[in-house]
Motif scaffolding. Structure first.
Motif, mmCIF file in Angstrom:
data_model
loop_
_atom_site.group_PDB
_atom_site.id
_atom_site.type_symbol
_atom_site.label_atom_id
_atom_site.label_comp_id
_atom_site.label_asym_id
_atom_site.label_seq_id
_atom_site.Cartn_x
_atom_site.Cartn_y
_atom_site.Cartn_z
ATOM 1 N N THR A 123 -1.063 12.977 -8.239
ATOM 2 C CA THR A 123 -0.130 13.757 -9.247
ATOM 3 C C THR A 123 1.131 13.012 -9.181
ATOM 4 N N GLY A 124 1.255 12.261 -8.225
ATOM 5 C CA GLY A 124 2.610 11.572 -8.368
ATOM 6 C C GLY A 124 2.595 10.380 -7.236
ATOM 7 N N ILE A 125 3.761 9.739 -6.877
ATOM 8 C CA ILE A 125 3.807 8.805 -5.803
ATOM 9 C C ILE A 125 4.380 9.409 -4.727
ATOM 10 N N CYS A 126 3.135 9.833 -3.948
ATOM 11 C CA CYS A 126 3.561 10.323 -2.726
ATOM 12 C C CYS A 126 2.440 10.403 -1.650
ATOM 13 N N TRP A 127 2.056 10.587 -0.418
ATOM 14 C CA TRP A 127 1.046 10.595 0.222
ATOM 15 C C TRP A 127 0.776 12.306 0.696
ATOM 16 N N ASN A 165 -9.346 21.109 14.575
ATOM 17 C CA ASN A 165 -9.481 22.341 15.689
ATOM 18 C C ASN A 165 -8.465 22.377 16.659
ATOM 19 N N GLY A 166 -7.322 22.005 16.121
ATOM 20 C CA GLY A 166 -6.102 22.178 17.086
ATOM 21 C C GLY A 166 -5.987 21.307 18.208
ATOM 22 N N GLN A 167 -6.780 20.202 18.300
ATOM 23 C CA GLN A 167 -6.817 19.310 19.658
ATOM 24 C C GLN A 167 -5.930 18.061 19.206
ATOM 25 N N PRO A 168 -5.140 17.702 20.238
ATOM 26 C CA PRO A 168 -4.077 16.388 20.009
ATOM 27 C C PRO A 168 -5.049 15.553 19.562
ATOM 28 N N THR A 169 -4.569 14.464 18.614
ATOM 29 C CA THR A 169 -5.134 13.328 18.287
ATOM 30 C C THR A 169 -4.347 12.280 17.861
ATOM 31 N N ASP A 170 -4.760 11.050 17.971
ATOM 32 C CA ASP A 170 -3.703 9.794 17.563
ATOM 33 C C ASP A 170 -4.044 9.427 16.458
ATOM 34 N N ARG A 171 -4.617 10.058 15.155
ATOM 35 C CA ARG A 171 -4.909 9.547 14.007
ATOM 36 C C ARG A 171 -5.136 10.660 12.916
ATOM 37 N N VAL A 172 -4.770 10.261 11.498
ATOM 38 C CA VAL A 172 -4.825 11.367 10.696
ATOM 39 C C VAL A 172 -4.966 10.350 9.310
ATOM 40 N N LEU A 173 -6.064 10.913 8.613
ATOM 41 C CA LEU A 173 -6.304 10.295 7.413
ATOM 42 C C LEU A 173 -5.392 10.889 6.135
ATOM 43 N N ILE A 174 -4.905 9.920 5.709
ATOM 44 C CA ILE A 174 -3.968 10.237 4.360
ATOM 45 C C ILE A 174 -4.305 9.473 3.315
ATOM 46 N N GLN A 175 -3.941 9.912 2.229
ATOM 47 C CA GLN A 175 -4.260 9.385 0.915
ATOM 48 C C GLN A 175 -3.194 9.415 -0.258
ATOM 49 N N HIS A 176 -3.315 8.217 -1.205
ATOM 50 C CA HIS A 176 -2.352 8.453 -2.364
ATOM 51 C C HIS A 176 -2.567 9.735 -3.328
ATOM 52 N N VAL A 212 0.524 -1.161 -0.063
ATOM 53 C CA VAL A 212 0.011 0.019 0.108
ATOM 54 C C VAL A 212 0.909 1.437 0.053
ATOM 55 N N GLY A 213 2.258 1.191 0.213
ATOM 56 C CA GLY A 213 3.033 2.296 -0.075
ATOM 57 C C GLY A 213 3.646 2.648 1.583
ATOM 58 N N LYS A 214 4.255 1.555 2.184
ATOM 59 C CA LYS A 214 5.031 1.794 3.586
ATOM 60 C C LYS A 214 6.295 2.316 3.215
ATOM 61 N N THR A 242 -7.261 3.998 -1.502
ATOM 62 C CA THR A 242 -6.374 4.970 -1.784
ATOM 63 C C THR A 242 -6.377 5.759 -0.373
ATOM 64 N N VAL A 243 -7.401 5.682 0.240
ATOM 65 C CA VAL A 243 -7.287 6.484 1.550
ATOM 66 C C VAL A 243 -7.168 5.590 2.887
ATOM 67 N N PHE A 244 -6.358 5.831 3.677
ATOM 68 C CA PHE A 244 -5.847 5.124 5.009
ATOM 69 C C PHE A 244 -5.819 5.999 6.033
ATOM 70 N N GLU A 245 -5.736 5.461 7.077
ATOM 71 C CA GLU A 245 -5.569 6.131 8.404
ATOM 72 C C GLU A 245 -4.160 5.739 9.030
ATOM 73 N N LEU A 246 -3.564 6.676 9.293
ATOM 74 C CA LEU A 246 -2.348 6.678 10.071
ATOM 75 C C LEU A 246 -2.521 6.968 11.534
ATOM 76 N N ARG A 247 -2.464 5.799 12.285
ATOM 77 C CA ARG A 247 -2.928 5.718 13.496
ATOM 78 C C ARG A 247 -1.583 5.389 14.706
ATOM 79 N N ILE A 248 -1.510 6.276 15.813
ATOM 80 C CA ILE A 248 -0.423 6.087 16.583
ATOM 81 C C ILE A 248 -1.069 5.366 17.747
ATOM 82 N N GLY A 249 -0.341 3.872 17.984
ATOM 83 C CA GLY A 249 -0.918 3.139 18.659
ATOM 84 C C GLY A 249 -0.428 3.091 20.183
#
Length: 505
Positions: free
Chosen positions: A400-404, A386-397, A183-185, A367-374
């Motif tokens: 326009t190129g090979i990157c996230w 909202n500027g609040q600390p969170t343990d996850r962020v949605l990222i996607q392919h 998936v693109g690690k 194409t859309v994945f969750e980068l989660r800090i366990g």
């Protein structure tokens, strides 16, 4: 511990090239080495024995002087002396240490066998114990310090040892990034390297300063690396100054060794480039053990090899690792919070040893994945909209190129492949709720064995047991609301509802 033939050849070959008579510094470094330290290579053993006799007599040591003894053939000596041409002083010192460690291990095994025999005979037990104790007398003694005397780190010291986030990764610590195959690690790691090398944050995880990164990997050839490099550079629109920092600070090498041999191979690069972070992709390639079944071997690799290595070189290390890819394409849909520290394929040691664990998690989209800090998510520095600390962020392919790039809930909803994937997740959650309700009802009556709870659920016992395993047959917790259940001794039992986040504060 198996004797290392290469280490024996390096030591013997190096010393054979010490042409001068007398007490050369290399011979002084090997003053405690005897022929008994050589047990894997008979040629190296015999050549060293002859050379040591010559050196002790104050005679010159070299190819001709050793060959004249006729105890080693000239052909064998030519091969042996060639080892110095391909090695460095570092390898000589490292090989000396290997010979000492292996020899001590062999002596310890012999002493333990002698002790066992003494116990069996009920004779000479005290002497056997003493002989075993003497083997470790030259071990380095640990020195304890009063905990109240350890100084509080000031801002300058924290900035020196910190690498990522607010202590998310410090020098001498390791991290783990888990994700499905294909998936693109590798792209994710290389993108992280580029961002941290020029001082950019990586999806909210900021570097303390522009970092030097050494990427060691085994699976991608040069064409793959270039394709990823060019895609990341184009997709993230780095400035000219940032590109110069990336050019200066990011290095890569392809390595196929594992275990201690891997660390020995890359050590000269650590000395030359002095990286702040070592990225290793993937863990499977470098551990040298079965990460699922060989817990002692895995612990030895991480705690006895990697940990001293990164402390010695004052760097952090991040391993890329695989999750078990489920048949449905959905990963652990019922896991919560700190459970994600255990997402990597293999033994729980892969959650215990790393100071942080991050998971690239499938959500039903290609194409859309969750980068989660366990683990240690509060230290990562990721914040929501909202500027609040969170343990996850949605990222996607990127399109326009090979990157996230960052993604939104709308991106996820648009790209989820089928309603069936969501339906399967909902069905699993509904089943958990049924089990929890049945358990609570049965527990009130004082009986919550598997048979009783299964009847209450209108499941077979086999089906109930299967609900306590994931798609790969690995035990999982059943959750609903604040209730968390597991199976123990044919009973359904409640467990603690909260998984503590290691050093989260």
């Amino acid at each position: 511990m198996i004797a290392d033939a290469n280490a024996e050849r390096i030591v013997a070959g190096w010393l054979l090239n010490c042409e001068e008579a007398g007490s050369g510094s290399d011979w002084q470094r090997a003053a405690d080495i005897t022929p008994d330290h050589f047990s894997a290579d008979s040629v190296a053993r015999e050549a060293f024995a002859v050379a040591a006799q010559l050196h002790a007599a104050g005679k010159a040591v070299g190819f001709e002087s050793v060959a004249s003894s006729e105890r080693v053939t000239r052909e064998d000596l030519a091969i042996l002396t060639g080892w110095k041409d391909a090695q460095t002083s570092f390898y000589f010192a490292d090989s000396l240490a290997t010979l000492r460690e292996t020899h001590k291990h062999q002596k310890r095994v012999t002493a333990r066998l002698a002790l066992a025999q003494a116990i069996e005979r009920d004779e000479g037990i005290g002497e056997a114990y003493a002989a075993l104790a003497r083997i470790d007398e030259d071990a380095v003694a640990l020195a304890a310090v009063p905990i109240m005397e350890i100084p509080t780190a000031d801002t300058a010291h924290r900035a020196t040892v910190n690498l990522l986030g607010n202590g998310f990764l410090r020098r001498g610590q390791g991290g783990l990034v888990n994700g499905p195959t294909g998936v693109g690690k590798s792209v994710l790691l290389e993108q992280g390297a580029f961002c941290w090398a020029c001082g950019r944050d990586f999806f909210g995880i900021r570097p303390e300063h522009p970092l030097v990164v050494l990427l060691v990997q085994s699976e991608n050839d040069d064409e793959d690396l270039v394709e990823m490099r060019d895609g990341i550079l184009a997709g993230l629109a780095f400035t000219a100054e940032e590109r110069d920092l990336i050019r200066k600070n990011v290095f890569t090498v392809r390595s196929f060794k594992s275990g201690l041999g891997w660390l020995r191979e890359i050590e000269p690069l650590m000395v030359k480039h002095r990286p702040d972070i070592l990225l290793a992709d993937p863990l499977f390639a470098y551990a040298g053990v079965d990460v699922a079944k060989d817990q002692p071997g895995l612990s030895a690799f991480l705690r006895e090899m990697v940990q001293p290595f990164i402390i010695k070189h004052a760097c952090g290390i991040i391993f890329a690792h695989h999750t078990n890819k489920p048949p449905s394409g959905k990963e652990k849909p019922n896991w919560q919070a700190g459970d994600y520290a255990y997402a990597g394929s293999g033994h729980n040691e892969l959650a215990n040893w790393p100071r942080f664990v991050a998971v690239l998690r499938s959500l039903g989209s290609r194409t859309v994945f969750e980068l989660r800090i366990g683990k240690r998510w509060k230290r990562a520095g990721i914040c929501d909209t909202n500027g609040q600390p969170t343990d996850r962020v949605l990222i996607q392919h990127s399109d326009t190129g090979i990157c996230w790039k960052t993604a939104t809930d709308q991106d996820l909803a648009r790209t989820v492949e089928t309603a069936g994937a969501t339906a399967r997740t909902v069905a699993a959650v509904d089943a958990d709720e049924v089990i929890v309700r049945a358990f609570n009802a049965c527990a009130k009556k004082g009986r919550a064995d598997i048979e009783t709870v299964a009847k209450r659920c209108k499941f077979s016992e086999k089906t109930l047991r299967r609900r306590f395993k994931d798609e790969n047959g690995i035990p999982r917790l059943v959750r609903s609301g604040d209730d968390v259940l597991t199976i123990a001794n044919s009973q359904v039992v409640a467990v603690e509802t909260e998984v503590q986040d290691d050093l989260a504060a």
